[in-house]
Design a protein around this motif. Sequence first.
Motif, PDB file in Angstrom:
ATOM      1  N   ASN A 119     -22.558  14.093  30.419  1.00  0.00           N
ATOM      2  CA  ASN A 119     -23.029  12.901  29.738  1.00  0.00           C
ATOM      3  C   ASN A 119     -24.259  13.227  28.907  1.00  0.00           C
ATOM      4  O   ASN A 119     -25.324  13.548  29.445  1.00  0.00           O
ATOM      5  N   ALA A 120     -24.081  13.194  27.586  1.00  0.00           N
ATOM      6  CA  ALA A 120     -25.185  13.376  26.626  1.00  0.00           C
ATOM      7  C   ALA A 120     -26.017  14.616  26.930  1.00  0.00           C
ATOM      8  O   ALA A 120     -27.247  14.584  26.902  1.00  0.00           O
ATOM      9  N   VAL A 121     -25.334  15.725  27.206  1.00  0.00           N
ATOM     10  CA  VAL A 121     -26.034  16.952  27.581  1.00  0.00           C
ATOM     11  C   VAL A 121     -26.666  17.609  26.362  1.00  0.00           C
ATOM     12  O   VAL A 121     -26.028  17.777  25.317  1.00  0.00           O
ATOM     13  N   LYS A 122     -27.937  17.970  26.522  1.00  0.00           N
ATOM     14  CA  LYS A 122     -28.663  18.692  25.484  1.00  0.00           C
ATOM     15  C   LYS A 122     -29.196  20.000  26.062  1.00  0.00           C
ATOM     16  O   LYS A 122     -29.557  20.063  27.237  1.00  0.00           O
ATOM     17  N   LYS A 123     -29.206  21.024  25.232  1.00  0.00           N
ATOM     18  CA  LYS A 123     -29.800  22.294  25.633  1.00  0.00           C
ATOM     19  C   LYS A 123     -30.520  22.878  24.438  1.00  0.00           C
ATOM     20  O   LYS A 123     -29.917  23.153  23.399  1.00  0.00           O
ATOM     21  N   TYR A 124     -31.835  23.042  24.590  1.00  0.00           N
ATOM     22  CA  TYR A 124     -32.661  23.580  23.524  1.00  0.00           C
ATOM     23  C   TYR A 124     -33.221  24.934  23.936  1.00  0.00           C
ATOM     24  O   TYR A 124     -33.605  25.150  25.082  1.00  0.00           O
ATOM     25  N   TYR A 125     -33.251  25.839  22.981  1.00  0.00           N
ATOM     26  CA  TYR A 125     -33.944  27.116  23.141  1.00  0.00           C
ATOM     27  C   TYR A 125     -35.036  27.142  22.071  1.00  0.00           C
ATOM     28  O   TYR A 125     -34.776  27.504  20.926  1.00  0.00           O
TER      29      TYR A 125
ATOM     30  N   ILE B  85     -20.602  26.105  29.131  1.00  0.00           N
ATOM     31  CA  ILE B  85     -20.002  26.741  30.309  1.00  0.00           C
ATOM     32  C   ILE B  85     -21.079  27.297  31.239  1.00  0.00           C
ATOM     33  O   ILE B  85     -20.978  27.198  32.472  1.00  0.00           O
ATOM     34  N   ARG B  86     -22.123  27.869  30.679  1.00  0.00           N
ATOM     35  CA  ARG B  86     -23.224  28.386  31.506  1.00  0.00           C
ATOM     36  C   ARG B  86     -23.917  27.261  32.267  1.00  0.00           C
ATOM     37  O   ARG B  86     -24.335  27.438  33.419  1.00  0.00           O
ATOM     38  N   LEU B  87     -24.032  26.095  31.666  1.00  0.00           N
ATOM     39  CA  LEU B  87     -24.613  24.948  32.358  1.00  0.00           C
ATOM     40  C   LEU B  87     -23.706  24.469  33.488  1.00  0.00           C
ATOM     41  O   LEU B  87     -24.171  24.146  34.578  1.00  0.00           O
ATOM     42  N   VAL B  88     -22.395  24.425  33.204  1.00  0.00           N
ATOM     43  CA  VAL B  88     -21.432  23.995  34.220  1.00  0.00           C
ATOM     44  C   VAL B  88     -21.461  24.926  35.437  1.00  0.00           C
ATOM     45  O   VAL B  88     -21.400  24.478  36.581  1.00  0.00           O
TER      46      VAL B  88
ATOM     47  N   ASN C 124     -36.839  25.878  19.173  1.00  0.00           N
ATOM     48  CA  ASN C 124     -36.452  24.932  18.125  1.00  0.00           C
ATOM     49  C   ASN C 124     -34.947  24.905  17.869  1.00  0.00           C
ATOM     50  O   ASN C 124     -34.470  24.117  17.054  1.00  0.00           O
ATOM     51  N   TYR C 125     -34.210  25.789  18.568  1.00  0.00           N
ATOM     52  CA  TYR C 125     -32.765  25.846  18.364  1.00  0.00           C
ATOM     53  C   TYR C 125     -32.068  24.895  19.327  1.00  0.00           C
ATOM     54  O   TYR C 125     -32.264  24.973  20.551  1.00  0.00           O
ATOM     55  N   HIS C 126     -31.240  24.005  18.786  1.00  0.00           N
ATOM     56  CA  HIS C 126     -30.508  23.034  19.594  1.00  0.00           C
ATOM     57  C   HIS C 126     -29.065  23.521  19.778  1.00  0.00           C
ATOM     58  O   HIS C 126     -28.234  23.348  18.898  1.00  0.00           O
ATOM     59  N   ALA C 127     -28.793  24.111  20.939  1.00  0.00           N
ATOM     60  CA  ALA C 127     -27.453  24.636  21.201  1.00  0.00           C
ATOM     61  C   ALA C 127     -26.475  23.517  21.524  1.00  0.00           C
ATOM     62  O   ALA C 127     -25.306  23.563  21.126  1.00  0.00           O
ATOM     63  N   LEU C 128     -26.931  22.510  22.252  1.00  0.00           N
ATOM     64  CA  LEU C 128     -26.116  21.340  22.577  1.00  0.00           C
ATOM     65  C   LEU C 128     -26.890  20.097  22.186  1.00  0.00           C
ATOM     66  O   LEU C 128     -28.085  19.976  22.470  1.00  0.00           O
ATOM     67  N   ASN C 129     -26.197  19.145  21.572  1.00  0.00           N
ATOM     68  CA  ASN C 129     -26.857  17.966  21.004  1.00  0.00           C
ATOM     69  C   ASN C 129     -26.243  16.668  21.525  1.00  0.00           C
ATOM     70  O   ASN C 129     -25.648  15.908  20.774  1.00  0.00           O
ATOM     71  N   GLY C 130     -26.332  16.446  22.830  1.00  0.00           N
ATOM     72  CA  GLY C 130     -25.781  15.217  23.399  1.00  0.00           C
ATOM     73  C   GLY C 130     -24.293  15.304  23.642  1.00  0.00           C
ATOM     74  O   GLY C 130     -23.540  14.385  23.304  1.00  0.00           O
ATOM     75  N   LEU C 131     -23.845  16.390  24.247  1.00  0.00           N
ATOM     76  CA  LEU C 131     -22.416  16.646  24.453  1.00  0.00           C
ATOM     77  C   LEU C 131     -21.883  15.843  25.639  1.00  0.00           C
ATOM     78  O   LEU C 131     -22.410  15.914  26.748  1.00  0.00           O
ATOM     79  N   THR C 132     -20.827  15.090  25.396  1.00  0.00           N
ATOM     80  CA  THR C 132     -20.151  14.313  26.433  1.00  0.00           C
ATOM     81  C   THR C 132     -18.681  14.701  26.464  1.00  0.00           C
ATOM     82  O   THR C 132     -18.007  14.675  25.429  1.00  0.00           O
TER      83      THR C 132
ATOM     84  N   ASP D 235     -31.589  18.080  28.840  1.00  0.00           N
ATOM     85  CA  ASP D 235     -31.456  16.635  29.079  1.00  0.00           C
ATOM     86  C   ASP D 235     -29.988  16.333  29.325  1.00  0.00           C
ATOM     87  O   ASP D 235     -29.106  17.138  29.014  1.00  0.00           O
ATOM     88  N   GLY D 236     -29.725  15.153  29.879  1.00  0.00           N
ATOM     89  CA  GLY D 236     -28.353  14.759  30.162  1.00  0.00           C
ATOM     90  C   GLY D 236     -27.904  15.207  31.541  1.00  0.00           C
ATOM     91  O   GLY D 236     -28.683  15.782  32.312  1.00  0.00           O
ATOM     92  N   GLU D 237     -26.621  14.950  31.857  1.00  0.00           N
ATOM     93  CA  GLU D 237     -26.115  15.240  33.203  1.00  0.00           C
ATOM     94  C   GLU D 237     -24.802  16.004  33.156  1.00  0.00           C
ATOM     95  O   GLU D 237     -23.916  15.707  32.350  1.00  0.00           O
ATOM     96  N   VAL D 238     -24.686  16.993  34.046  1.00  0.00           N
ATOM     97  CA  VAL D 238     -23.437  17.708  34.289  1.00  0.00           C
ATOM     98  C   VAL D 238     -22.941  17.280  35.657  1.00  0.00           C
ATOM     99  O   VAL D 238     -23.635  17.433  36.660  1.00  0.00           O
TER     100      VAL D 238
END
Length: 304
Positions: free
Chosen positions: A8-14, A47-50, A16-24, A58-61
């Motif tokens: 749900n709305a998963v974000k992953k930042y490195y 996949i690494r987050l999962v 200034n780089y936004h690898a995931l932008n609210g992925l559901t 941010d967000g939830e897995v």
Amino acid sequence: MEYVLQTNAVKKYYGNYHALNGLTMRVPKGSIYGFVGKNGAGKTTLIRLVCGLQRPTDGEVNIYGIGHEDKEIFKARRRMGAVVETPSIYLNMTAEENLKEQCRILGMPSFDGIAEILQLVGLENTGKKKAKNFSLGMRQRLGIAVALTGNPDFLVLDEPINGLDPQGIIDIRELILKLNRERGITVLVSSHILGELSKIATHFGFIDKGKIVKEMSAVQLDNACRKRIEITVSDAKILSRVLDGLNIEYSVKSDTEAEIFGEIGVTELTLKLHDEHCDVKRMCEHSESLEAFYINLLGGKSNE
């Protein structure tokens, strides 16, 4: 519908780089979920987050109904097997030794089931051959065998056919189908080789720039990419009347052109049009591929 994985709305930042932008996304239980995207779209990051290798910004897995912040998430992940980026195998060990080592890592009380797993992935006759002497396809299958140790019911595969020769691709494809159909294992498989995913996936998630742009079942995709016949005639009004009489779905594009969907009897249609004094000038069958659908969906170029 029951879902093995939900984000749900998963974000992953490195930085200034936004690898995931609210992925559901939602992966149904029992499915083969094709995770489709260009290189760099965010597939491996998700996949690494999962798998718990990284934490989201941010967000939830959510795995088996358990959020990644819940203390029970460790137990949920014990029900998973994964091959992320490259197979995690010991090159100086045999296939059997690799699986025994994985049993030790998981704290399993015995080596029961190792022979069955090796047979399942087609490595039962490798004997004392070290993994360093395996072909790339054999290493991929060994990586999947290691992931299957512990009897998971959810398997995550990151680009499992990258670099394989045609036979290796077929072997991995057949193995994924076998695991899903015979063992009921839910599979999340990422790839940018769209033609292969279209042969096995029951559901699709299309990712671009760190977001899911569309999720759909294989049935929905088939309908979107269904076969059609483009036909040019002397009078589209007459064609419409004949097709209505045959109860065939169609779409008129101009005074002389139309698209016909579904199966038709070409001879029957041509004769009926002839009886109505309507000439067939051109007829051509088309079907949109998964790659073409993906390109049209994103409005850009494929990176296969």
